[in-house]
Design a protein around this motif. Structure first.
Motif, PDB file in Angstrom:
ATOM      1  N   ARG A   3       9.979  13.634  -9.025  1.00 17.22           N
ATOM      2  CA  ARG A   3       8.756  14.016  -8.324  1.00 17.22           C
ATOM      3  C   ARG A   3       7.654  12.979  -8.536  1.00 17.22           C
ATOM      4  N   GLY A   4       6.952  12.706  -7.460  1.00 21.32           N
ATOM      5  CA  GLY A   4       5.901  11.690  -7.535  1.00 21.32           C
ATOM      6  C   GLY A   4       6.443  10.269  -7.474  1.00 21.32           C
ATOM      7  N   GLY A   5       7.735  10.131  -7.141  1.00 19.79           N
ATOM      8  CA  GLY A   5       8.428   8.849  -7.240  1.00 19.79           C
ATOM      9  C   GLY A   5       8.022   7.785  -6.233  1.00 19.79           C
ATOM     10  N   SER A   6       7.263   8.161  -5.202  1.00 22.32           N
ATOM     11  CA  SER A   6       6.838   7.133  -4.242  1.00 22.32           C
ATOM     12  C   SER A   6       5.919   6.110  -4.896  1.00 22.32           C
ATOM     13  N   ASP A   7       5.180   6.543  -5.912  1.00 18.19           N
ATOM     14  CA  ASP A   7       4.334   5.586  -6.641  1.00 18.19           C
ATOM     15  C   ASP A   7       5.223   4.480  -7.205  1.00 18.19           C
ATOM     16  N   THR A   8       6.364   4.893  -7.749  1.00 21.35           N
ATOM     17  CA  THR A   8       7.270   3.926  -8.376  1.00 21.35           C
ATOM     18  C   THR A   8       7.884   3.003  -7.327  1.00 21.35           C
ATOM     19  N   GLN A  44       0.849  -1.196   0.000  1.00 20.29           N
ATOM     20  CA  GLN A  44       0.000   0.000   0.000  1.00 20.29           C
ATOM     21  C   GLN A  44       0.878   1.238   0.000  1.00 20.29           C
ATOM     22  N   LYS A  45       0.590   2.160  -0.904  1.00 21.01           N
ATOM     23  CA  LYS A  45       1.351   3.415  -0.934  1.00 21.01           C
ATOM     24  C   LYS A  45       0.425   4.561  -0.553  1.00 21.01           C
ATOM     25  N   TYR A  46       0.862   5.384   0.391  1.00 21.11           N
ATOM     26  CA  TYR A  46       0.068   6.528   0.824  1.00 21.11           C
ATOM     27  C   TYR A  46       0.782   7.820   0.437  1.00 21.11           C
ATOM     28  N   SER A  87      -1.233  13.726 -16.410  1.00 22.81           N
ATOM     29  CA  SER A  87      -2.112  13.366 -15.289  1.00 22.81           C
ATOM     30  C   SER A  87      -1.263  12.863 -14.131  1.00 22.81           C
ATOM     31  N   LYS A  88      -1.160  13.678 -13.087  1.00 26.75           N
ATOM     32  CA  LYS A  88      -0.163  13.362 -12.063  1.00 26.75           C
ATOM     33  C   LYS A  88      -0.652  12.349 -11.039  1.00 26.75           C
ATOM     34  N   VAL A  89      -1.798  11.744 -11.291  1.00 24.54           N
ATOM     35  CA  VAL A  89      -2.328  10.811 -10.299  1.00 24.54           C
ATOM     36  C   VAL A  89      -1.399   9.612 -10.107  1.00 24.54           C
TER      37      VAL A  89
END
Ligand code: ADP
Ligand code: ASP
Ligand code: MG
Length: 408
Positions: free
Chosen positions: A150-155, A6-8, A208-210
């Motif tokens: 940026r946004g790298g936690s998704d990865t 799970q990523k928050y 889309s930065k989602v």
């Protein structure tokens, strides 16, 4: 019993109360018998704050030192979440990227993951712990701290799910799924039950930065089951990213509208219309490691032509100064820059089997008096560059024209 990663995101861990909520949600999954690995972002606003602070010392912060600095945001949230879990009686252990050994290359601020050592996580899971890992960060072969962009936690989330062969990777954020467009711009945007990897890749790459684009690439490559959900809602299926064959039989023509305000346009006016001119203009830009997105060359008149292209706003000044420097050599009349542009794209796998999407898009924009400056297409998307001030209007009218609005 499943293994779930799970990523928050930042908003979901933006305050102590929200961190406690995340801990309670994890507890529920534990009660159902699932093993959980959690990836967290920094608290919302923290990464921006750290970057701004660095810029007060160095206008262009040293990339290695910047990574040392911005990675601290996630180090705070892993500790806080682990404490919150322990407070409610759940065994938990936090790890930085270097500690679990998320090994990356050495491209500071945009590093790529090379491998992940899942041994430590497995041992902790086996002893009943929730494993809490810092997103967005890794370590290179020389022990330097790196970050993934940026946004790298998704990865990080998807990469851990791939390494652990998790049953599912759940991306918890501040919206309850992937929408037909950013619901902040178009409140009538509709939540998608599912979206194909291909479409999600296009949407992410078009702005889309989602989900960070690299996370979608990773999930596609390693066949990770990926779902986007809200951390603020108790129930809900979110949006599942599917491989096309699992999707609906009948795909809608257009699935979504993406947009991007991060690009700027450079125009080289009145260059001789001769073989090699595109290379003479773009060669030095590529040599400076600047990525070019859209390109347009007009039909020459009187032996001269205009040549325009877009780059990320971060690279705009550098690209402009390179071209101004070679303007005499190019025999160009002028080199001009425009930072007030935006790119709007319609995306859908259904475009493959339907004609007329482009003409409908252009007609819709024309009816609003919105001028199209550049166009680019692929099999499943059409992008246009327009004046930034018409961006929100363009998104709304296209959303309506392609009947993407929610029916309620
Ligand atoms: P997090 O901090 O959880 O990673 P982000 O801000 O990175 O969250 O991503 C979630 C945001 O993405 C939403 O708040 C929304 O404004 C934006 N967004 C852009 N396009 C879309 C879309 N098509 N569907 C859903 N959200 C979108
Ligand atoms: N904290 C990082 C950022 O703001 C990484 C992330 O949130 O995914 O970009
Ligand atoms: Mg994000």
């Amino acid at each position: 019993m499943s293994l779930i990663v799970q990523k928050y995101g930042g908003t979901s861990v933006g305050s102590p109360e929200r961190i406690r909520n995340v801990a309670r949600r994890i507890a529920k999954f534990r009660e159902k018998g699932h093993d959980i690995v959690v990836v967290v972002s920094a608290m919302s606003g923290e990464t921006n704050r750290l970057i701004a602070l660095a810029r007060e010392i160095q206008q262009q912060p040293d990339p290695r030192e910047l990574d040392v600095m911005v990675s601290t945001g996630e180090q705070v949230t892993i500790a806080l979440l682990s404490m919150a879990l322990k407070e409610i009686g759940i065994k938990a252990k936090s790890y930085t990227g270097a500690q679990v050994r998320v090994l990356t290359d050495s491209a500071f601020t945009k590093a790529r993951i090379v491998s992940i050592d899942e041994g430590k996580m497995r041992a902790d899971l086996d002893s009943g712990h929730v494993v809490v890992v810092a997103g967005f960060q890794g370590v290179d072969n020389d022990g330097n701290i790196t970050t993934l962009g940026r946004g790298g936690s998704d990865t990080t989330g998807v990469a851990l799910a791939a390494a652990l062969k998790a049953d599912e990777c759940q991306i918890y954020t501040d919206v309850d799924g992937v929408y037909t467009t950013d619901p902040r711009i178009e409140p009538r945007a509709r939540k998608l039950k599912s979206v194909t990897f291909e479409e999600m890749l296009e949407m992410a790459s078009l702005g889309s930065k989602v989900l960070q684009i690299r996370s979608v690439e990773f999930a596609g490559k390693y066949k990770v089951k990926l779902r986007v959900l809200s951390s603020f809602e108790e129930e809900g299926e979110g949006t599942l990213i599917t491989f096309e064959e699992e999707g609906q039989m009948e795909q809608p023509i257009i699935s979504g509208i993406a947009f991007n305000r991060d690009e700027a346009k450079i125009t080289v006016r009145g260059v001789p219309d001769k073989p090699g001119i595109a290379y003479q203009i773009l060669g030095p830009v590529a040599d400076a490691n600047i990525e070019v997105d859209m390109i347009i060359q007009n039909i020459g008149e009187g032996g001269a032509t205009d040549f325009s292209f877009t780059v990320h706003k971060n690279d705009f000044e550098k690209a402009l100064s390179i071209l101004k420097g070679i303007q005499p050599h190019l025999e160009a009349k002028d080199v001009m820059g425009d930072q007030s542009i935006a790119k709007v794209s319609v995306v859908g796998v259904g475009m493959r089997s339907h004609v007329g999407v482009a003409s409908q898009m252009f007609r819709t924009l024309a009816e609003e008096g919105i001028n199209i400056q550049m166009i680019s297409t692929s099999e499943i998307k059409i992008s246009v560059v327009i004046d930034e001030k018409y961006l929100e209007l363009a998104v709304r009218v296209l959303h309506k024209a392609f009947q993407l609005e929610s029916q309620v």
